[in-house]
Write a protein that holds these residues in place. Sequence first.
Motif, PDB file in Angstrom:
ATOM      1  N   ILE A 305       0.842  -1.192   0.000  1.00  0.00           N
ATOM      2  CA  ILE A 305       0.000   0.000   0.000  1.00  0.00           C
ATOM      3  C   ILE A 305       0.881   1.248   0.000  1.00  0.00           C
ATOM      4  O   ILE A 305       1.879   1.314   0.725  1.00  0.00           O
ATOM      5  CB  ILE A 305      -0.921   0.041   1.239  1.00  0.00           C
ATOM      6  CG1 ILE A 305      -1.586  -1.324   1.476  1.00  0.00           C
ATOM      7  CG2 ILE A 305      -1.937   1.167   1.132  1.00  0.00           C
ATOM      8  CD1 ILE A 305      -2.534  -1.763   0.406  1.00  0.00           C
ATOM      9  N   LEU A 306       0.475   2.250  -0.799  1.00  0.00           N
ATOM     10  CA  LEU A 306       1.139   3.558  -0.788  1.00  0.00           C
ATOM     11  C   LEU A 306       0.154   4.590  -0.247  1.00  0.00           C
ATOM     12  O   LEU A 306      -0.995   4.657  -0.689  1.00  0.00           O
ATOM     13  CB  LEU A 306       1.578   3.961  -2.193  1.00  0.00           C
ATOM     14  CG  LEU A 306       2.056   5.421  -2.358  1.00  0.00           C
ATOM     15  CD1 LEU A 306       3.334   5.669  -1.562  1.00  0.00           C
ATOM     16  CD2 LEU A 306       2.269   5.763  -3.840  1.00  0.00           C
ATOM     17  N   VAL A 307       0.603   5.404   0.706  1.00  0.00           N
ATOM     18  CA  VAL A 307      -0.203   6.505   1.224  1.00  0.00           C
ATOM     19  C   VAL A 307       0.598   7.785   1.059  1.00  0.00           C
ATOM     20  O   VAL A 307       1.622   7.974   1.719  1.00  0.00           O
ATOM     21  CB  VAL A 307      -0.573   6.302   2.711  1.00  0.00           C
ATOM     22  CG1 VAL A 307      -1.456   7.450   3.192  1.00  0.00           C
ATOM     23  CG2 VAL A 307      -1.275   4.972   2.921  1.00  0.00           C
ATOM     24  N   THR A 308       0.154   8.675   0.138  1.00  0.00           N
ATOM     25  CA  THR A 308       0.807   9.978   0.007  1.00  0.00           C
ATOM     26  C   THR A 308       0.195  10.937   1.019  1.00  0.00           C
ATOM     27  O   THR A 308      -0.965  10.793   1.403  1.00  0.00           O
ATOM     28  CB  THR A 308       0.636  10.541  -1.413  1.00  0.00           C
ATOM     29  OG1 THR A 308      -0.728  10.924  -1.600  1.00  0.00           O
ATOM     30  CG2 THR A 308       1.028   9.520  -2.455  1.00  0.00           C
ATOM     31  N   GLY A 309       0.982  11.903   1.459  1.00  0.00           N
ATOM     32  CA  GLY A 309       0.509  12.769   2.536  1.00  0.00           C
ATOM     33  C   GLY A 309       0.292  11.983   3.807  1.00  0.00           C
ATOM     34  O   GLY A 309      -0.556  12.321   4.636  1.00  0.00           O
ATOM     35  N   GLY A 310       1.078  10.936   3.971  1.00  0.00           N
ATOM     36  CA  GLY A 310       0.873   9.984   5.067  1.00  0.00           C
ATOM     37  C   GLY A 310       1.200  10.518   6.440  1.00  0.00           C
ATOM     38  O   GLY A 310       0.919   9.848   7.431  1.00  0.00           O
ATOM     39  N   ALA A 311       1.785  11.717   6.535  1.00  0.00           N
ATOM     40  CA  ALA A 311       2.071  12.301   7.844  1.00  0.00           C
ATOM     41  C   ALA A 311       1.024  13.328   8.242  1.00  0.00           C
ATOM     42  O   ALA A 311       1.077  13.867   9.348  1.00  0.00           O
ATOM     43  CB  ALA A 311       3.455  12.948   7.843  1.00  0.00           C
ATOM     44  N   GLY A 312       0.061  13.599   7.350  1.00  0.00           N
ATOM     45  CA  GLY A 312      -0.979  14.569   7.649  1.00  0.00           C
ATOM     46  C   GLY A 312      -2.089  13.972   8.497  1.00  0.00           C
ATOM     47  O   GLY A 312      -2.064  12.798   8.867  1.00  0.00           O
ATOM     48  N   PHE A 373       7.230   3.257  -7.609  1.00  0.00           N
ATOM     49  CA  PHE A 373       6.299   2.404  -8.346  1.00  0.00           C
ATOM     50  C   PHE A 373       7.044   1.276  -9.061  1.00  0.00           C
ATOM     51  O   PHE A 373       6.506   0.174  -9.226  1.00  0.00           O
ATOM     52  CB  PHE A 373       5.518   3.247  -9.362  1.00  0.00           C
ATOM     53  CG  PHE A 373       4.402   4.055  -8.752  1.00  0.00           C
ATOM     54  CD1 PHE A 373       3.107   3.573  -8.736  1.00  0.00           C
ATOM     55  CD2 PHE A 373       4.654   5.294  -8.179  1.00  0.00           C
ATOM     56  CE1 PHE A 373       2.071   4.308  -8.173  1.00  0.00           C
ATOM     57  CE2 PHE A 373       3.634   6.040  -7.616  1.00  0.00           C
ATOM     58  CZ  PHE A 373       2.339   5.553  -7.611  1.00  0.00           C
ATOM     59  N   GLN A 374       8.287   1.560  -9.509  1.00  0.00           N
ATOM     60  CA  GLN A 374       9.083   0.525 -10.168  1.00  0.00           C
ATOM     61  C   GLN A 374       9.528  -0.551  -9.178  1.00  0.00           C
ATOM     62  O   GLN A 374       9.574  -1.742  -9.512  1.00  0.00           O
ATOM     63  CB  GLN A 374      10.309   1.166 -10.827  1.00  0.00           C
ATOM     64  CG  GLN A 374       9.980   2.079 -11.997  1.00  0.00           C
ATOM     65  CD  GLN A 374      11.197   2.853 -12.492  1.00  0.00           C
ATOM     66  OE1 GLN A 374      12.166   3.034 -11.754  1.00  0.00           O
ATOM     67  NE2 GLN A 374      11.148   3.308 -13.740  1.00  0.00           N
ATOM     68  N   THR A 375       9.843  -0.114  -7.943  1.00  0.00           N
ATOM     69  CA  THR A 375      10.379  -1.039  -6.934  1.00  0.00           C
ATOM     70  C   THR A 375       9.289  -1.876  -6.273  1.00  0.00           C
ATOM     71  O   THR A 375       9.458  -3.082  -6.046  1.00  0.00           O
ATOM     72  CB  THR A 375      11.150  -0.251  -5.862  1.00  0.00           C
ATOM     73  OG1 THR A 375      12.162   0.527  -6.495  1.00  0.00           O
ATOM     74  CG2 THR A 375      11.783  -1.196  -4.852  1.00  0.00           C
ATOM     75  N   TYR A 376       8.155  -1.235  -5.959  1.00  0.00           N
ATOM     76  CA  TYR A 376       7.094  -1.905  -5.197  1.00  0.00           C
ATOM     77  C   TYR A 376       5.866  -2.101  -6.083  1.00  0.00           C
ATOM     78  O   TYR A 376       5.443  -1.186  -6.788  1.00  0.00           O
ATOM     79  CB  TYR A 376       6.713  -1.078  -3.960  1.00  0.00           C
ATOM     80  CG  TYR A 376       7.902  -0.716  -3.104  1.00  0.00           C
ATOM     81  CD1 TYR A 376       8.545  -1.671  -2.320  1.00  0.00           C
ATOM     82  CD2 TYR A 376       8.394   0.590  -3.088  1.00  0.00           C
ATOM     83  CE1 TYR A 376       9.640  -1.335  -1.541  1.00  0.00           C
ATOM     84  CE2 TYR A 376       9.491   0.934  -2.312  1.00  0.00           C
ATOM     85  CZ  TYR A 376      10.111  -0.034  -1.548  1.00  0.00           C
ATOM     86  OH  TYR A 376      11.202   0.302  -0.788  1.00  0.00           O
ATOM     87  N   ASN A 377       5.317  -3.250  -6.013  1.00  0.00           N
ATOM     88  CA  ASN A 377       4.114  -3.569  -6.788  1.00  0.00           C
ATOM     89  C   ASN A 377       2.884  -3.156  -5.979  1.00  0.00           C
ATOM     90  O   ASN A 377       2.242  -3.971  -5.331  1.00  0.00           O
ATOM     91  CB  ASN A 377       4.088  -5.076  -7.097  1.00  0.00           C
ATOM     92  CG  ASN A 377       2.895  -5.445  -7.954  1.00  0.00           C
ATOM     93  OD1 ASN A 377       2.368  -4.629  -8.700  1.00  0.00           O
ATOM     94  ND2 ASN A 377       2.455  -6.690  -7.835  1.00  0.00           N
ATOM     95  N   PHE A 378       2.569  -1.849  -6.017  1.00  0.00           N
ATOM     96  CA  PHE A 378       1.470  -1.330  -5.205  1.00  0.00           C
ATOM     97  C   PHE A 378       0.140  -1.914  -5.650  1.00  0.00           C
ATOM     98  O   PHE A 378      -0.181  -1.936  -6.841  1.00  0.00           O
ATOM     99  CB  PHE A 378       1.405   0.198  -5.289  1.00  0.00           C
ATOM    100  CG  PHE A 378       2.581   0.900  -4.652  1.00  0.00           C
ATOM    101  CD1 PHE A 378       2.932   0.651  -3.333  1.00  0.00           C
ATOM    102  CD2 PHE A 378       3.344   1.814  -5.377  1.00  0.00           C
ATOM    103  CE1 PHE A 378       4.010   1.296  -2.751  1.00  0.00           C
ATOM    104  CE2 PHE A 378       4.419   2.460  -4.806  1.00  0.00           C
ATOM    105  CZ  PHE A 378       4.762   2.197  -3.483  1.00  0.00           C
ATOM    106  N   SER A 379      -0.644  -2.344  -4.671  1.00  0.00           N
ATOM    107  CA  SER A 379      -1.998  -2.803  -4.949  1.00  0.00           C
ATOM    108  C   SER A 379      -3.008  -1.677  -4.758  1.00  0.00           C
ATOM    109  O   SER A 379      -4.006  -1.591  -5.472  1.00  0.00           O
ATOM    110  CB  SER A 379      -2.357  -3.974  -4.027  1.00  0.00           C
ATOM    111  OG  SER A 379      -3.693  -4.371  -4.214  1.00  0.00           O
ATOM    112  N   MET A 380      -2.757  -0.832  -3.741  1.00  0.00           N
ATOM    113  CA  MET A 380      -3.644   0.296  -3.433  1.00  0.00           C
ATOM    114  C   MET A 380      -2.806   1.555  -3.269  1.00  0.00           C
ATOM    115  O   MET A 380      -1.726   1.518  -2.674  1.00  0.00           O
ATOM    116  CB  MET A 380      -4.426   0.047  -2.141  1.00  0.00           C
ATOM    117  CG  MET A 380      -5.371  -1.137  -2.155  1.00  0.00           C
ATOM    118  SD  MET A 380      -6.931  -0.794  -2.967  1.00  0.00           S
ATOM    119  CE  MET A 380      -7.678   0.374  -1.856  1.00  0.00           C
ATOM    120  N   VAL A 381      -3.311   2.664  -3.818  1.00  0.00           N
ATOM    121  CA  VAL A 381      -2.687   3.969  -3.605  1.00  0.00           C
ATOM    122  C   VAL A 381      -3.736   4.894  -3.008  1.00  0.00           C
ATOM    123  O   VAL A 381      -4.810   5.091  -3.602  1.00  0.00           O
ATOM    124  CB  VAL A 381      -2.140   4.572  -4.911  1.00  0.00           C
ATOM    125  CG1 VAL A 381      -1.709   6.021  -4.685  1.00  0.00           C
ATOM    126  CG2 VAL A 381      -0.970   3.752  -5.438  1.00  0.00           C
TER     127      VAL A 381
END
Length: 641
Positions: A305-312, A373-381
């Motif tokens: 999982i990727l979470v942008t703005g994850g510190a907000g 994105f190249q390194t990790y195969n994100f399922s959810m963003v």
Amino acid sequence: MYDSLRKKIFGGDNVVSLSDVRYLPRWIILIIDIIILVVSLFLSTYIIEKITQREFIYDDKSLVFLSIIVINALFMYVFKTYAGIIRHSTFTDLFKLLTSCFCTMVTVATINIFYFWFTGGKFILTPYLILYFIISFMGLFLFRLYVKEFFHIVREYRRSTLKKRILVLGIDEQSIAIARAILDNPSLPYHVVGFLTQRTDSKRASLLGKPILSKEKIEKHSKEELLVDGVIIIKEMMSKDEMNSWVNLFLEKDFNIFKAPSVQKLRDSDLGGSIRNLQIEDLLNRKPIKIESEDVRSRHFNKTILVTGGAGSIGSEIVRQVAQFNPSLIVVLDQAETPLYDIELEMREKFPHITFKFVLADVSNKHRIEPLFQTYNFSMVYHAAAYKHVPLVEENPHEGIIVNVLGSRIIATLSSKYNVNRFVMVSTDKAVNPTNVMGASKRAAELFVQSLQNVEGNKTKFITTRFGNVLGSNGSVIPYFKKQIEAGGPVTITHPDIVRYFMTIPEACELVLQAGTMGHGGEIFVFDMGEPVKILDLARRMIKLSGFEPNIDIKIIYTGLRPGEKLYEELLSDDAKTLPTHNEKIMISKDPSMAFSEIESMINLVTRAAVKRDKVEVVRILKTIVPEFRSNNSIYEILDK
């Protein structure tokens, strides 16, 4: 002790508190016990003589009495019955009394036997001895019991005068359990003086020895007349309307309002910490969204999982909730260094079994983002990164475009390129009929994300969530008001008629997770946020809940609408239609959309203007992308003409 009392008496302070008397000297206790023995001996003699109608038959009555008292005092000395602190007497002290009295009786009986052998007469008759044993033991025991109870009553009285005198709202099992827990815990700063109910048939009844007051009585009397400081409520036991009705009454009567946990959440060890002042958030809370845990779990379990703005505010709560579903990896991305470090420390402590990667990066830097994105195969963003403060973005529209529009474009495009299963964007109600650059930039990002859904070859489901103000988020109005109230005021409001929708951070994130589960791609999900809240009413309630009177203790002043601010926020645009979902609290907004080629070219134009720092050109192009964007109280109003 004597020095303390002497200083009080001869130093001008003639008030001696019982708390100053630590304990009586042992010799005084022994003298009191001997006096009780003498009284017991005369009392037993009097009773026997009244029953038998005969006087004491021995000539030397005083010698017999003196002998018995001396023997009894000797055994009291042996067993140290006078040595304990009376108000702390225990079963051990009681046993010592019984033993000393019994030994006295046995000794005198033995003397009686020898006296009979040598003289043929009795030292004392057995009925006298038995009755003396019973009366003396009871006298010594009751003396200690009364002293112990006296100090207990005095101690409880002194404690109750220092504690807050409270009523418990409700007469159900939950309320009784909370009241009993408070009464059984003398260390708590609360003293239960009664119960409060809406019913009118309980006026003469009582619970736990405490009276039951009706709502009618509270309405007719002041808290000084009732001798009450506050009320404890159990929030989970009431509907929002019931709670608001009671709270309005309590605030009108200037009661302190405390909230207690439900019995299911109650633990004696932390009861004191669980009872807290009622907060404004408690009055704005609604029943949370019901999450289909299994569906959400399957979307996240053992996934990356990727979470942008994850510190907000929103992003960090998404991280917390996602971590509960045991993903294989959570990548938390944010450009704010200190908040990112804080969330790292928290997550590694709370979820040591989950693998995290914390990335310090800007979402508008494609060269920094794409390797992830190249390194990790994100399922959810989950895309929560954004500039959200209306006045700041209004003053710096180019920065708002770089993060809110270009950043969203980069994250969404990379999600499609690397076949992420689902992309969930966090948007805002300010994107609906926007009157400021921030809202318009989020609407432009919504249009771009929606357009990607129908691009040929795209396999990603693009989903948008839209909600109002979040309680407790960074920069939100409630923490701002709290700081102003703590500083003694004034509380500043931009306009007396301004209203806003509110939801809690967990509610907002549950919406995001739910949308990511139920979306099929291209939807904008909106939340049924209930009734809007007037900010002026919010401020007044917060001041009252803090124990102050609005415009008397804490002033309320109006500063005027800020650039880009409007009085009323909307969740749906004028020409939008809504579709229901299986969750009655969530709807789908059918907003107008744009073709990918059209929105992409417009995004290119506004991005180039932003790079050049041309503020007016940025806003002009933004108004072309979002035609319903009408500036309010802003220098960019001239562009609408």
